[in-house]
Design a protein around this motif. Structure first.
Motif, PDB file in Angstrom:
ATOM      1  N   ALA A  13     -12.886  21.045   2.839  1.00 27.25           N
ATOM      2  CA  ALA A  13     -12.762  19.597   2.656  1.00 27.25           C
ATOM      3  C   ALA A  13     -13.238  18.867   3.911  1.00 27.25           C
ATOM      4  O   ALA A  13     -13.062  19.353   5.027  1.00 27.25           O
ATOM      5  CB  ALA A  13     -11.315  19.225   2.355  1.00 27.25           C
ATOM      6  N   VAL A  14     -13.822  17.707   3.690  1.00 28.44           N
ATOM      7  CA  VAL A  14     -14.326  16.856   4.766  1.00 28.44           C
ATOM      8  C   VAL A  14     -13.740  15.464   4.584  1.00 28.44           C
ATOM      9  O   VAL A  14     -13.718  14.936   3.470  1.00 28.44           O
ATOM     10  CB  VAL A  14     -15.871  16.780   4.734  1.00 28.44           C
ATOM     11  CG1 VAL A  14     -16.389  15.762   5.745  1.00 28.44           C
ATOM     12  CG2 VAL A  14     -16.489  18.144   4.975  1.00 28.44           C
ATOM     13  N   HIS A  15     -13.252  14.878   5.678  1.00 26.35           N
ATOM     14  CA  HIS A  15     -12.796  13.496   5.663  1.00 26.35           C
ATOM     15  C   HIS A  15     -13.909  12.612   6.216  1.00 26.35           C
ATOM     16  O   HIS A  15     -14.452  12.895   7.291  1.00 26.35           O
ATOM     17  CB  HIS A  15     -11.562  13.313   6.533  1.00 26.35           C
ATOM     18  CG  HIS A  15     -10.309  13.836   5.926  1.00 26.35           C
ATOM     19  ND1 HIS A  15      -9.105  13.791   6.580  1.00 26.35           N
ATOM     20  CD2 HIS A  15     -10.041  14.399   4.730  1.00 26.35           C
ATOM     21  CE1 HIS A  15      -8.161  14.304   5.822  1.00 26.35           C
ATOM     22  NE2 HIS A  15      -8.710  14.700   4.695  1.00 26.35           N
ATOM     23  N   LEU A  16     -14.229  11.558   5.482  1.00 27.45           N
ATOM     24  CA  LEU A  16     -15.081  10.499   6.016  1.00 27.45           C
ATOM     25  C   LEU A  16     -14.144   9.501   6.663  1.00 27.45           C
ATOM     26  O   LEU A  16     -13.118   9.139   6.075  1.00 27.45           O
ATOM     27  CB  LEU A  16     -15.869   9.812   4.903  1.00 27.45           C
ATOM     28  CG  LEU A  16     -16.939  10.639   4.213  1.00 27.45           C
ATOM     29  CD1 LEU A  16     -17.613   9.823   3.123  1.00 27.45           C
ATOM     30  CD2 LEU A  16     -17.972  11.122   5.216  1.00 27.45           C
ATOM     31  N   ASP A  17     -14.476   9.066   7.868  1.00 26.53           N
ATOM     32  CA  ASP A  17     -13.584   8.142   8.546  1.00 26.53           C
ATOM     33  C   ASP A  17     -14.329   6.975   9.151  1.00 26.53           C
ATOM     34  O   ASP A  17     -15.543   7.000   9.322  1.00 26.53           O
ATOM     35  CB  ASP A  17     -12.720   8.859   9.590  1.00 26.53           C
ATOM     36  CG  ASP A  17     -13.501   9.585  10.668  1.00 26.53           C
ATOM     37  OD1 ASP A  17     -14.661   9.210  10.958  1.00 26.53           O
ATOM     38  OD2 ASP A  17     -12.958  10.538  11.242  1.00 26.53           O
ATOM     39  N   GLN A  18     -13.554   5.944   9.437  1.00 26.93           N
ATOM     40  CA  GLN A  18     -14.078   4.720  10.037  1.00 26.93           C
ATOM     41  C   GLN A  18     -13.223   4.398  11.249  1.00 26.93           C
ATOM     42  O   GLN A  18     -11.992   4.429  11.169  1.00 26.93           O
ATOM     43  CB  GLN A  18     -14.014   3.575   9.026  1.00 26.93           C
ATOM     44  CG  GLN A  18     -14.590   2.270   9.521  1.00 26.93           C
ATOM     45  CD  GLN A  18     -16.089   2.343   9.684  1.00 26.93           C
ATOM     46  OE1 GLN A  18     -16.800   2.700   8.764  1.00 26.93           O
ATOM     47  NE2 GLN A  18     -16.589   2.014  10.842  1.00 26.93           N
ATOM     48  N   GLN A  19     -13.856   4.107  12.362  1.00 27.46           N
ATOM     49  CA  GLN A  19     -13.147   3.707  13.576  1.00 27.46           C
ATOM     50  C   GLN A  19     -12.669   2.273  13.380  1.00 27.46           C
ATOM     51  O   GLN A  19     -13.477   1.379  13.127  1.00 27.46           O
ATOM     52  CB  GLN A  19     -14.096   3.791  14.773  1.00 27.46           C
ATOM     53  CG  GLN A  19     -13.436   3.690  16.098  1.00 27.46           C
ATOM     54  CD  GLN A  19     -12.932   5.032  16.594  1.00 27.46           C
ATOM     55  OE1 GLN A  19     -13.549   6.053  16.352  1.00 27.46           O
ATOM     56  NE2 GLN A  19     -11.818   5.013  17.283  1.00 27.46           N
ATOM     57  N   VAL A  20     -11.350   2.033  13.450  1.00 24.89           N
ATOM     58  CA  VAL A  20     -10.829   0.679  13.266  1.00 24.89           C
ATOM     59  C   VAL A  20     -10.383   0.049  14.582  1.00 24.89           C
ATOM     60  O   VAL A  20     -10.372  -1.168  14.714  1.00 24.89           O
ATOM     61  CB  VAL A  20      -9.684   0.632  12.223  1.00 24.89           C
ATOM     62  CG1 VAL A  20     -10.221   0.915  10.835  1.00 24.89           C
ATOM     63  CG2 VAL A  20      -8.567   1.578  12.570  1.00 24.89           C
ATOM     64  N   THR A  21      -9.978   0.880  15.536  1.00 28.56           N
ATOM     65  CA  THR A  21      -9.694   0.419  16.905  1.00 28.56           C
ATOM     66  C   THR A  21     -10.257   1.493  17.829  1.00 28.56           C
ATOM     67  O   THR A  21     -10.708   2.541  17.365  1.00 28.56           O
ATOM     68  CB  THR A  21      -8.176   0.257  17.172  1.00 28.56           C
ATOM     69  OG1 THR A  21      -7.563   1.545  17.167  1.00 28.56           O
ATOM     70  CG2 THR A  21      -7.515  -0.650  16.149  1.00 28.56           C
ATOM     71  N   SER A  22     -10.187   1.241  19.117  1.00 29.07           N
ATOM     72  CA  SER A  22     -10.724   2.231  20.056  1.00 29.07           C
ATOM     73  C   SER A  22      -9.986   3.561  19.974  1.00 29.07           C
ATOM     74  O   SER A  22     -10.522   4.588  20.371  1.00 29.07           O
ATOM     75  CB  SER A  22     -10.679   1.690  21.486  1.00 29.07           C
ATOM     76  OG  SER A  22      -9.342   1.449  21.870  1.00 29.07           O
ATOM     77  N   ARG A  23      -8.770   3.554  19.427  1.00 29.76           N
ATOM     78  CA  ARG A  23      -7.973   4.777  19.348  1.00 29.76           C
ATOM     79  C   ARG A  23      -7.670   5.243  17.932  1.00 29.76           C
ATOM     80  O   ARG A  23      -7.075   6.304  17.766  1.00 29.76           O
ATOM     81  CB  ARG A  23      -6.648   4.578  20.076  1.00 29.76           C
ATOM     82  CG  ARG A  23      -6.819   4.412  21.544  1.00 29.76           C
ATOM     83  CD  ARG A  23      -5.466   4.295  22.177  1.00 29.76           C
ATOM     84  NE  ARG A  23      -5.573   4.549  23.601  1.00 29.76           N
ATOM     85  CZ  ARG A  23      -4.644   4.288  24.451  1.00 29.76           C
ATOM     86  NH1 ARG A  23      -3.495   3.785  24.045  1.00 29.76           N
ATOM     87  NH2 ARG A  23      -4.806   4.544  25.728  1.00 29.76           N
TER      88      ARG A  23
END
Length: 152
Positions: free
Chosen positions: A51-61
């Motif tokens: 499985a692979v998660h696609l992610d989006q950076q929403v804050t620097s952390r």
């Protein structure tokens, strides 16, 4: 909601076989970052297992998972569209085995075989439409939860 489309099963057999001539088998260990937003998008994968998660950076952390992909799913479409940069990040949620395709080689094959190119673009468009529809549904669910709990 539309049904999830799997790239390799959606293509007619002859076109799938031509595309698979360009495939190479790769693997990614659990928790490895496959690509980062803004990086050069010059390839894509069809996940065989894991499985692979696609992610989006929403804050620097903080990163937020926007989709989880599994066996048969296509990972990456930015190789098909200028400016050829990843819009999201991707990380292996578990050990992943995949077929990897070099984007420029696939594009050259599409020029050589326009029927394959049309089938590939149509299939990718269906995949994108399904993922947008799924994301829309998730956003609506989140909105309803926040509204019910008084967060908005």
């Amino acid at each position: 909601m539309t049904k999830a489309i799997k790239l390799l099963t959606a293509l007619p057999q002859a076109q799938r076989e031509r595309l698979m001539e360009l495939a190479r088998e790769v693997s990614f260990p659990e928790d490895s970052r496959i690509f980062e937003p803004g990086g050069t998008a010059d390839r894509f994968w069809v996940i065989r297992s894991g499985a692979v998660h696609l992610d989006q950076q929403v804050t620097s952390r903080q990163r937020v998972t926007v989709a989880t992909l599994g066996a048969g799913d296509m990972l990456g479409w930015s190789w098909l569209f200028p400016p050829y940069e990843w819009d999201f990040g991707a990380v292996a949620f578990s050990n992943v085995r995949a077929y990897e395709f070099d984007g420029p080689s696939v594009l050259a094959l599409c020029v050589e075989d326009p029927l394959l190119g049309l089938s590939l673009v149509r299939t990718v468009a269906e995949i994108l439409a399904h993922r947008l529809e799924t994301t829309r549904g998730k956003l609506m669910d989140q909105y309803a939860i926040r509204r019910r709990t008084g967060l908005i």
